[in-house]
Write an enzyme that holds these catalytic residues in place. Structure first.
Site, PDB file in Angstrom:
ATOM      1  N   ARG A  47       0.840  -1.211   0.000  1.00 33.24           N
ATOM      2  CA  ARG A  47       0.000   0.000   0.000  1.00 33.24           C
ATOM      3  C   ARG A  47       0.871   1.255   0.000  1.00 33.24           C
ATOM      4  O   ARG A  47       0.535   2.248  -0.627  1.00 33.24           O
ATOM      5  CB  ARG A  47      -0.972   0.003   1.198  1.00 33.24           C
ATOM      6  CG  ARG A  47      -1.749   1.312   1.332  1.00 33.24           C
ATOM      7  CD  ARG A  47      -3.100   1.184   2.043  1.00 33.24           C
ATOM      8  NE  ARG A  47      -3.047   0.445   3.292  1.00 33.24           N
ATOM      9  CZ  ARG A  47      -2.440   0.871   4.411  1.00 33.24           C
ATOM     10  NH1 ARG A  47      -1.831   2.041   4.437  1.00 33.24           N
ATOM     11  NH2 ARG A  47      -2.449   0.125   5.505  1.00 33.24           N
ATOM     12  N   TYR A  99     -15.724  17.837 -15.857  1.00 31.48           N
ATOM     13  CA  TYR A  99     -16.123  16.439 -15.737  1.00 31.48           C
ATOM     14  C   TYR A  99     -17.170  16.293 -14.625  1.00 31.48           C
ATOM     15  O   TYR A  99     -16.892  16.619 -13.464  1.00 31.48           O
ATOM     16  CB  TYR A  99     -14.901  15.566 -15.463  1.00 31.48           C
ATOM     17  CG  TYR A  99     -15.282  14.128 -15.210  1.00 31.48           C
ATOM     18  CD1 TYR A  99     -15.846  13.358 -16.231  1.00 31.48           C
ATOM     19  CD2 TYR A  99     -15.119  13.548 -13.965  1.00 31.48           C
ATOM     20  CE1 TYR A  99     -16.233  12.056 -15.998  1.00 31.48           C
ATOM     21  CE2 TYR A  99     -15.495  12.238 -13.736  1.00 31.48           C
ATOM     22  CZ  TYR A  99     -16.053  11.499 -14.752  1.00 31.48           C
ATOM     23  OH  TYR A  99     -16.445  10.214 -14.520  1.00 31.48           O
ATOM     24  N   ASP A 170      -6.757  19.397 -14.749  1.00 32.70           N
ATOM     25  CA  ASP A 170      -7.160  18.072 -15.241  1.00 32.70           C
ATOM     26  C   ASP A 170      -6.749  18.006 -16.710  1.00 32.70           C
ATOM     27  O   ASP A 170      -7.343  18.663 -17.563  1.00 32.70           O
ATOM     28  CB  ASP A 170      -8.685  17.901 -15.073  1.00 32.70           C
ATOM     29  CG  ASP A 170      -9.175  16.520 -15.490  1.00 32.70           C
ATOM     30  OD1 ASP A 170      -8.464  15.836 -16.259  1.00 32.70           O
ATOM     31  OD2 ASP A 170     -10.285  16.125 -15.060  1.00 32.70           O
ATOM     32  N   LYS A 195      -8.369   6.728 -19.357  1.00 28.35           N
ATOM     33  CA  LYS A 195      -8.640   7.229 -20.706  1.00 28.35           C
ATOM     34  C   LYS A 195      -7.433   6.995 -21.632  1.00 28.35           C
ATOM     35  O   LYS A 195      -7.109   5.861 -21.904  1.00 28.35           O
ATOM     36  CB  LYS A 195      -9.065   8.693 -20.615  1.00 28.35           C
ATOM     37  CG  LYS A 195     -10.104   8.962 -19.506  1.00 28.35           C
ATOM     38  CD  LYS A 195     -11.443   8.293 -19.777  1.00 28.35           C
ATOM     39  CE  LYS A 195     -12.388   8.312 -18.587  1.00 28.35           C
ATOM     40  NZ  LYS A 195     -12.646   9.626 -18.013  1.00 28.35           N
TER      41      LYS A 195
END
Ligand SMILES: *Cc1c(COP(=O)(O)O)cnc(C)c1O
Length: 373
Positions: A47, A99, A170, A195
């Protein structure tokens, strides 16, 4: 080094023990300690850090000209880490065309924790009016989703920095192949790597990239490690693998999108085409100034309304009706119905993620769908 070379080499490491040219996938969740209890490899628990994530974060940082990156299990997890890293009570300014998933996240999960305004960020007067003493962050997304509006990155950064405010961008639509916000002065870059970075519609991820390891970055890395929304070693491996072809895929997406936009613009059944590479785009000059290419996303408004737009979608054979973007296959979507009741997206708008099929086949398919309706 140029971006094609970075993309291939900065996310890979040959394996010294086996001689493997490609890095192994390290599935182990935990790493052995030495006799004195120290961690000789530098790894403790997956982690916190994992060799595949380290390689992925290395290539991401280099692609965006940053110094460090943090990989997450989705774009929304990356966005959430930014919001969680801010002091409670911080005011954020965001674009009104952004978004919807991150807009909804703020509205659903951060009410009472952060303050936020969604505004027309390109209007300098409106932007200045919304700056408050507790404004800590301006969030930009350019080109925007789904209207393909551009934000003048340098202009927003100038205003923000004059007021001691950070700017996060972004960069999902443009990718570092076509736009490098950190070079223009941004304080943070975010991507949904689901994406174009992933590029094959088969993995989810998000990333943040920083130009400095300051206190804000330390906090963001804490959210990543302690929050635990990290990608698996397998996902990190696949993402680093996909990134090797990113510059070539982006060139192909942009070439196809430009030709499809030019074709659609001349079609009698089309009301408008939004693509930054068209000279008719109202911000084409900003696009030429801050972008190295115009990307693979376009939106098209069909003459008529939702009924006509849906008829076009349903007649298409190569373009799949589905959400998301950035894969090698072309996707098309009626955006207003995805975004919900408070959407400002026109009902005759179709958003197209232009894939890497041959452009002649894409245009032939559009031609028959438009002539059918
Ligand atoms: C998809 C997307 C996101 C969210 O990313 P997920 O990987 O779906 O969580 C954020 N910003 C933009 C521009 C996107 O297209």
């Amino acid at each position: 080094m140029k971006i094609e070379t970075i993309a291939i080499h900065a996310g890979n490491q040959k394996d010294e023990t086996s001689g493997a040219v490609i890095q192994p996938i390290v599935m182990s969740t935990t790493f052995e300690r030495a006799a004195d209890g120290s961690y000789t490899s530098g790894y403790i628990y997956s982690r916190s850090a994992n060799p595949n994530r380290t390689l992925l974060e290395n290539v991401l940082a280099k692609l965006e000209h940053g110094v460090d990156a943090a990989a997450f299990s989705s774009g929304n997890a990356a966005g959430m880490a930014v919001f969680q890293s801010l002091k409670p009570g911080t005011h954020i300014i965001l674009p009104d065309d952004m978004y919807h998933g991150l807009r909804n996240q703020l509205k659903a999960l951060f009410v009472g924790i952060l303050e936020f305004d969604f505004i027309d960020i390109n209007n300098t007067e409106v932007l200045k009016q919304h700056i408050k003493p507790n404004t800590g962050l301006i969030w930009i997304e350019t080109p925007s989703n789904p209207l393909l509006k551009l934000t003048d990155i340098k202009k927003v950064i100038r205003i923000a920095h004059k007021n001691g405010i950070k700017v996060a961008c972004d960069n999902t639509f443009a990718t570092p192949v076509f736009q490098q916000p950190l070079v223009l002065g941004a304080d943070l870059v975010m991507h949904s790597s689901t994406k174009y970075f992933g590029g094959h519609s088969d993995l989810m991820g998000g990333v943040l990239i920083t130009p400095v390891k300051d206190d804000w970055w330390v906090k963001i890395k804490q959210v990543q490690e302690m929050g635990g929304a990290i990608p698996s070693p397998m996902d990190c491996y696949y993402l680093a693998r996909s990134i090797k072809t990113l510059p070539y895929r982006m060139a192909g997406h942009a070439k196809n999108a430009q030709l499809l936009a030019e074709y659609l613009q001349k079609h009698p059944k089309v009301e408008a085409v939004m693509y930054p590479g068209l000279p008719e785009h109202p911000q084409h000059d900003i696009a030429k100034e801050q972008m190295l290419g115009f990307g693979g996303m376009l939106s098209v408004c069909i003459k008529g309304g939702e009924v006509e737009a849906r008829r076009v979608i349903n007649s298409l054979e190569l373009f799949t009706q589905a959400t998301s973007l950035g894969g090698v296959e072309s996707l098309i979507e009626h955006r207003a119905s995805v975004e919900g009741p408070d959407t400002k997206t026109p009902f005759n708008l179709l958003r197209v993620s232009v894939g890497l099929e041959h452009i002649d086949d894409l245009i032939t398919d559009m031609e028959q769908a438009l002539s059918n309706y």
